[in-house]
Motif scaffolding. Structure first.
Motif, short mmCIF file in Angstrom:
data_model
loop_
_atom_site.label_atom_id
_atom_site.label_comp_id
_atom_site.label_asym_id
_atom_site.label_seq_id
_atom_site.Cartn_x
_atom_site.Cartn_y
_atom_site.Cartn_z
N PHE A 55 34.84 41.68 43.44
CA PHE A 55 36.25 42.05 43.53
C PHE A 55 36.73 42.90 42.35
N GLY A 57 36.44 46.04 41.89
CA GLY A 57 37.06 47.28 42.33
C GLY A 57 38.54 47.09 42.62
N THR A 58 38.86 46.00 43.32
CA THR A 58 40.28 45.72 43.64
C THR A 58 41.08 45.48 42.37
N LEU A 59 40.53 44.67 41.46
CA LEU A 59 41.23 44.40 40.20
C LEU A 59 41.37 45.67 39.37
N GLU A 61 41.66 48.70 40.53
CA GLU A 61 42.74 49.51 41.12
C GLU A 61 44.11 48.99 40.70
N LYS A 62 44.25 47.66 40.69
CA LYS A 62 45.53 47.08 40.27
C LYS A 62 45.80 47.40 38.80
N GLU A 94 52.77 41.89 36.47
CA GLU A 94 51.67 42.77 36.86
C GLU A 94 50.38 42.41 36.13
N VAL A 98 46.52 40.58 37.70
CA VAL A 98 45.16 41.02 37.39
C VAL A 98 44.34 39.91 36.73
#
Length: 361
Positions: A55, A57-59, A61-62, A94, A98
């Motif tokens: 995960f 990649g998702t983190l 991007e965030k 935010e 993350v």
């Protein structure tokens, strides 16, 4: 003689015996268990890096969105007493989005790795403030001890092996590292993150392998630490035998077992002589094996009613004879033969029972 006495006293105090179950339970309640922190560390690292591998990649991007939002909007905002708290709360939120998943995964991995080592355990006494923990003399003993030497050797070995693993991975991917300067920031960041995840997983697996012998050593060392002397074992046994609660439980268990054995003999009895409400005595007689009838069960009040109930369910004849039932209950115990002064009365009852059985036949 004094030397012999001192030697015997020394050997009685030497801790050569394995810890008893009670000693193990007591030390467990204090939080003293066989546990390897290396297992926790390795397992947490492995789970976290696997999570980042899947995960990340998702983190990423965030995280990139947080930086973009910060530099494109927050940097242009007018700072006032109202906007600063709002800006601060938005940044915290935010950042939590993350970081929180990683922290949750780490916490779950830490709890699970502890659970598989020691099982469910809550020991508040382990976190109590104790002055002995900050005793400099005891601290010096811990520093210059066999355990400290073992920990030093382990640390040096881990540093050498981890350095070897990291160097090997970098060497195998040297061509990718050398061309990082020719890539865009995004691609370079992704390449570095991939290498970091590979190194993290490899190091975690290495540490997990090294943690296995450490866990075995911790179990051995813990068993050695809680060993007892022969005198300790004797004292513990005396204390347990002298504990009224343990005595009571043991006595109750013995009574329950004796009652169960007694009730199992009632179906084999020839007759049950009753009061009829308060006393019940079950007799058995085998002319070929016994010189006289034997008491196989007896009881008063509730137990008497239970004996009569079992006799009824198993077709054992019940005879009412108040004086004989009282006399047998008072003068005999389970397994005793009928006293001589009651032979005649018992013989009459048995003769009556045999006549009834012959009629039924």
């Amino acid at each position: 003689m004094s030397y012999i006495k001192l030697d015997l006293q020394y050997f009685s105090q030497e801790k050569t015996e394995k810890a008893t179950d009670k000693k193990k339970q007591d030390t467990r309640k204090k939080g003293q268990v066989a546990k390897s922190t290396d297992v926790n560390t390795a397992f947490i690292l492995l789970v976290v890096f696997l999570f980042l591998w899947m995960f990340g990649g998702t983190l990423g991007e965030k995280l990139f969105a947080v930086f973009t939002h910060t530099f494109q909007e927050y940097m242009l905002m007018e700072l006032t007493e109202q906007s600063v708290p709002e800006l601060f709360m938005e940044l915290i939120y935010e950042s939590v989005v993350v970081v929180l998943p990683i922290l949750l995964v780490s916490m779950i991995a830490g709890i699970f790795s502890s659970y598989i080592q020691v099982g469910p355990l809550f020991a508040p006494e382990a976190i109590k403030m104790k002055l002995s923990k900050i005793d400099p003399i005891q601290g010096a003993k811990r520093i210059f001890s066999v355990r400290a030497l073992v920990e030093l050797v382990k640390s040096l070995l881990k540093i050498a092996l981890v350095g070897t693993v990291v160097f090997t991975i970098l060497w195998l991917n040297l061509d990718k590292v050398l061309v990082l300067s020719q890539k865009s920031i995004g691609d370079g960041f992704a390449q570095i993150a991939t290498l970091a995840a590979i190194m993290g997983i490899a190091v975690a697996l290495l540490l997990l392998v090294l943690a296995v012998p450490d866990y075995l050593y911790q179990r051995y060392d813990h068993a050695k630490q809680i060993k007892m002397s022969k005198q300790d074992v004797k004292d513990e046994r005396k204390n347990m035998e002298g504990d009224p609660r343990i005595k009571g439980k043991r006595r109750q268990k013995q009574m329950e077992m004796a009652m169960q054995r007694m009730m199992q003999e009632v179906p084999n009895a020839d007759v049950v002589i009753t009061n009829p409400t308060h006393f019940a005595v079950a007799l058995k007689y085998d002319g070929e094996k016994m010189a006289a009838p034997v008491i196989v069960a007896k009881g008063v009040d509730f137990v008497a009613q239970k004996i009569k109930g079992i006799a009824k369910d198993n077709n054992v004849i019940t005879v009412e004879n108040r004086p004989l039932a009282r006399a047998l209950y008072a003068q005999t115990e389970i397994g005793d033969v009928v006293p001589e002064d009651l032979f005649k009365a018992v013989a009459e009852v048995l003769a009556y029972v045999y006549r009834l059985k012959n009629k039924e036949v």
